[in-house]
Write a protein that holds these residues in place. Structure first.
Motif, PDB file in Angstrom:
ATOM      1  N   ALA A 177     -26.291 -13.941 -11.620  1.00 22.29           N
ATOM      2  CA  ALA A 177     -27.190 -13.632 -10.863  1.00 22.29           C
ATOM      3  C   ALA A 177     -26.851 -12.417  -9.892  1.00 22.29           C
ATOM      4  N   GLN A 178     -27.860 -11.669  -9.460  1.00 24.26           N
ATOM      5  CA  GLN A 178     -27.474 -10.425  -8.581  1.00 24.26           C
ATOM      6  C   GLN A 178     -27.813 -11.251  -6.952  1.00 24.26           C
ATOM      7  N   LEU A 179     -27.057 -10.749  -6.177  1.00 22.03           N
ATOM      8  CA  LEU A 179     -27.131 -11.116  -4.867  1.00 22.03           C
ATOM      9  C   LEU A 179     -27.803 -10.217  -3.918  1.00 22.03           C
ATOM     10  N   GLU A 180     -28.139 -10.798  -2.860  1.00 24.46           N
ATOM     11  CA  GLU A 180     -28.679 -10.076  -1.703  1.00 24.46           C
ATOM     12  C   GLU A 180     -28.290 -10.528  -0.585  1.00 24.46           C
ATOM     13  N   ARG A 181     -28.099  -9.861   0.560  1.00 25.37           N
ATOM     14  CA  ARG A 181     -27.541 -10.211   1.778  1.00 25.37           C
ATOM     15  C   ARG A 181     -28.121 -11.623   2.436  1.00 25.37           C
ATOM     16  N   GLN A 182     -29.553 -11.487   2.292  1.00 25.90           N
ATOM     17  CA  GLN A 182     -30.327 -12.923   2.690  1.00 25.90           C
ATOM     18  C   GLN A 182     -29.970 -14.123   1.995  1.00 25.90           C
ATOM     19  N   ARG A 183     -29.698 -13.746   0.760  1.00 34.93           N
ATOM     20  CA  ARG A 183     -29.570 -15.039  -0.019  1.00 34.93           C
ATOM     21  C   ARG A 183     -28.032 -15.489   0.074  1.00 34.93           C
ATOM     22  N   VAL A 184     -27.076 -14.955   0.335  1.00 36.26           N
ATOM     23  CA  VAL A 184     -25.696 -15.101   0.407  1.00 36.26           C
ATOM     24  C   VAL A 184     -25.779 -15.676   1.911  1.00 36.26           C
ATOM     25  N   GLU A 185     -26.477 -15.078   2.897  1.00 34.50           N
ATOM     26  CA  GLU A 185     -26.123 -15.692   4.115  1.00 34.50           C
ATOM     27  C   GLU A 185     -26.881 -17.019   4.361  1.00 34.50           C
ATOM     28  N   LYS A 186     -28.039 -16.969   3.661  1.00 29.70           N
ATOM     29  CA  LYS A 186     -28.900 -18.482   3.884  1.00 29.70           C
ATOM     30  C   LYS A 186     -28.061 -19.531   2.981  1.00 29.70           C
ATOM     31  N   TYR A 187     -27.201 -19.069   1.974  1.00 29.42           N
ATOM     32  CA  TYR A 187     -26.613 -20.063   1.451  1.00 29.42           C
ATOM     33  C   TYR A 187     -25.332 -20.775   2.321  1.00 29.42           C
ATOM     34  N   LEU A 188     -24.735 -19.503   3.050  1.00 30.92           N
ATOM     35  CA  LEU A 188     -23.733 -20.054   3.990  1.00 30.92           C
ATOM     36  C   LEU A 188     -24.049 -20.444   5.106  1.00 30.92           C
ATOM     37  N   GLU A 189     -25.121 -20.367   5.570  1.00 31.90           N
ATOM     38  CA  GLU A 189     -25.843 -20.958   6.851  1.00 31.90           C
ATOM     39  C   GLU A 189     -26.184 -22.387   6.494  1.00 31.90           C
ATOM     40  N   ASN A 190     -26.893 -22.564   5.484  1.00 25.11           N
ATOM     41  CA  ASN A 190     -27.368 -24.099   5.121  1.00 25.11           C
ATOM     42  C   ASN A 190     -26.438 -24.939   4.657  1.00 25.11           C
ATOM     43  N   GLU A 191     -25.561 -24.516   3.585  1.00 21.56           N
ATOM     44  CA  GLU A 191     -24.607 -25.225   2.701  1.00 21.56           C
ATOM     45  C   GLU A 191     -23.492 -25.612   3.491  1.00 21.56           C
ATOM     46  N   LYS A 192     -22.943 -24.357   4.391  1.00 20.10           N
ATOM     47  CA  LYS A 192     -21.694 -24.428   5.108  1.00 20.10           C
ATOM     48  C   LYS A 192     -20.510 -24.675   4.279  1.00 20.10           C
ATOM     49  N   PRO A 193     -20.418 -24.158   3.204  1.00 23.47           N
ATOM     50  CA  PRO A 193     -19.103 -24.318   2.416  1.00 23.47           C
ATOM     51  C   PRO A 193     -17.955 -24.148   2.890  1.00 23.47           C
ATOM     52  N   TYR A 194     -17.935 -23.172   3.885  1.00 25.16           N
ATOM     53  CA  TYR A 194     -16.762 -22.681   4.431  1.00 25.16           C
ATOM     54  C   TYR A 194     -16.021 -23.801   5.511  1.00 25.16           C
ATOM     55  N   LEU A 195     -16.663 -24.982   5.730  1.00 22.36           N
ATOM     56  CA  LEU A 195     -16.227 -25.951   6.238  1.00 22.36           C
ATOM     57  C   LEU A 195     -14.924 -26.994   5.572  1.00 22.36           C
ATOM     58  N   ASN A 196     -15.061 -26.406   4.290  1.00 23.02           N
ATOM     59  CA  ASN A 196     -13.906 -26.829   3.384  1.00 23.02           C
ATOM     60  C   ASN A 196     -12.834 -25.487   3.654  1.00 23.02           C
ATOM     61  N   PRO A 197     -11.645 -26.259   4.202  1.00 24.94           N
ATOM     62  CA  PRO A 197     -10.472 -25.502   4.367  1.00 24.94           C
ATOM     63  C   PRO A 197      -9.888 -24.698   2.901  1.00 24.94           C
ATOM     64  N   GLU A 198     -10.234 -25.348   1.883  1.00 27.55           N
ATOM     65  CA  GLU A 198      -9.681 -24.764   0.548  1.00 27.55           C
ATOM     66  C   GLU A 198     -10.962 -24.108  -0.099  1.00 27.55           C
ATOM     67  N   PHE A 199     -12.004 -23.770   0.512  1.00 24.74           N
ATOM     68  CA  PHE A 199     -13.047 -22.985  -0.146  1.00 24.74           C
ATOM     69  C   PHE A 199     -12.652 -21.692  -0.624  1.00 24.74           C
ATOM     70  N   LYS A 200     -12.626 -21.385  -2.001  1.00 22.86           N
ATOM     71  CA  LYS A 200     -12.446 -20.351  -2.667  1.00 22.86           C
ATOM     72  C   LYS A 200     -13.588 -19.655  -3.057  1.00 22.86           C
ATOM     73  N   ILE A 201     -13.360 -18.315  -3.540  1.00 21.76           N
ATOM     74  CA  ILE A 201     -14.596 -17.423  -4.171  1.00 21.76           C
ATOM     75  C   ILE A 201     -14.872 -17.904  -5.547  1.00 21.76           C
ATOM     76  N   THR A 202     -14.121 -18.738  -6.096  1.00 21.75           N
ATOM     77  CA  THR A 202     -14.759 -19.404  -7.149  1.00 21.75           C
ATOM     78  C   THR A 202     -15.498 -20.398  -7.124  1.00 21.75           C
ATOM     79  N   ASP A 203     -15.634 -21.206  -5.875  1.00 21.09           N
ATOM     80  CA  ASP A 203     -16.378 -22.124  -5.533  1.00 21.09           C
ATOM     81  C   ASP A 203     -17.821 -21.597  -5.106  1.00 21.09           C
TER      82      ASP A 203
END
Length: 285
Positions: A177-203
């Motif tokens: 999948a090709q990415l756009e800033r809007q999609r990436v930022e929406k994913y991070l703001e809605n899902e908040k995966p960064y709340l997991n201290p062990e979050f990795k780029i593979t996730d």
């Protein structure tokens, strides 16, 4: 060996066998001397100025041990440095990926274990006592092993997983999948995966149906920073939000609790991320 395993990047490779040859020879030599040469004779060979075959062998063995210790310690530190450059595009856990404890062990051990041997060879009187030698060699070894075991058992490190065959195929074929800033930022703001201290780029790649190579390049191109700093900037924003929320609700929450709830593994990680964020070229707001 531990450094080689922890700091491995890319495809897993066995530790080259030839690295064991010289240490094995030295170990055999030391044990042969220990079992065949009486203690007093070994002691005299070290401290007496007389020249003998025994003293020459012992001195040569110790000198080679010093050189090997310095050489492999230097190589280990260089490997850790190389690992740190690559892990920033893989993990967002500043504390666990720093490997400060491993660098400390390497430097501490090589300094304290080479000092007495160098002192013996140079004839420094301070090292003429068995107790001093034991203090400088045995105690550091015990201490470093304890530190090593504690950090290994607590998994205070990040292993960079090799790129899978599927990821390689996706990269080669461009079937991701090709990415756009809007999609990436929406994913991070809605899902908040960064709340997991062990979050990795593979996730992140799995969630966005992409691969780590493309995502890493995308973040670097669009935001001018690596994955680690990119994710930790979101955590910093979360800290600010939680602090503001606590003030509004008049809640008494410690700073440590807030940074942990924001996705940092500890306060030290938060402090480092905040310090690095001052130099970020692009805002994620």
């Amino acid at each position: 060996m531990i450094t080689y395993i922890i700091t491995g990047v890319g495809d897993r490779k066995h530790f080259p066998t030839y690295h064991f040859i010289l240490p094995a020879c030295l170990t055999v030599t030391i044990h042969v001397i220990a079992f065949t040469v009486p203690f007093q004779q070994r002691w005299n060979a070290i401290y007496d100025n007389g020249v003998s075959l025994t003293s020459a062998i012992i001195d040569s063995t110790y000198i080679i041990c010093i050189l090997l210790s310095i050489l492999y310690s230097g190589l280990s530190l260089l490997r850790i440095k190389s690992y740190k450059r690559q892990v920033t595009n893989y993990s967002a856990d500043i504390y666990r990926m720093s490997l400060d404890w491993l660098s400390f062990i390497i430097i501490f051990r090589v300094l304290l274990q080479t000092l007495p041997i160098a002192g013996l060879i140079l004839g420094i009187e301070l090292f003429n006592k068995l107790g001093v030698i034991w203090t400088f060699t045995t105690l550091p070894a015990v201490f470093t092993q304890i530190v090593l075991c504690l950090n290994i058992l607590s998994e205070n490190y990040v292993i960079i997983e090799p790129i899978t065959a599927k990821e390689k195929e996706m990269t080669t074929s461009g079937n991701y999948a090709q990415l756009e800033r809007q999609r990436v930022e929406k994913y991070l703001e809605n899902e908040k995966p960064y709340l997991n201290p062990e979050f990795k780029i593979t996730d992140m790649a799995k969630d966005l149906f992409s691969n780590r190579t493309y995502i890493s390049a995308f973040i670097n191109r669009e935001y001018g920073m690596n994955f680690n700093r990119f994710i930790n900037n979101y955590r910093l924003k979360e800290v600010e939000r939680l602090q503001s929320e606590a003030i509004q609700r008049k809640q008494k929450i410690s700073s440590t609790e807030i940074v942990i709830h924001a996705g940092f593994s500890n306060y030290r990680s938060y402090f480092r991320a905040k310090k690095m964020a001052k130099n970020d070229p692009v805002s994620i707001d």
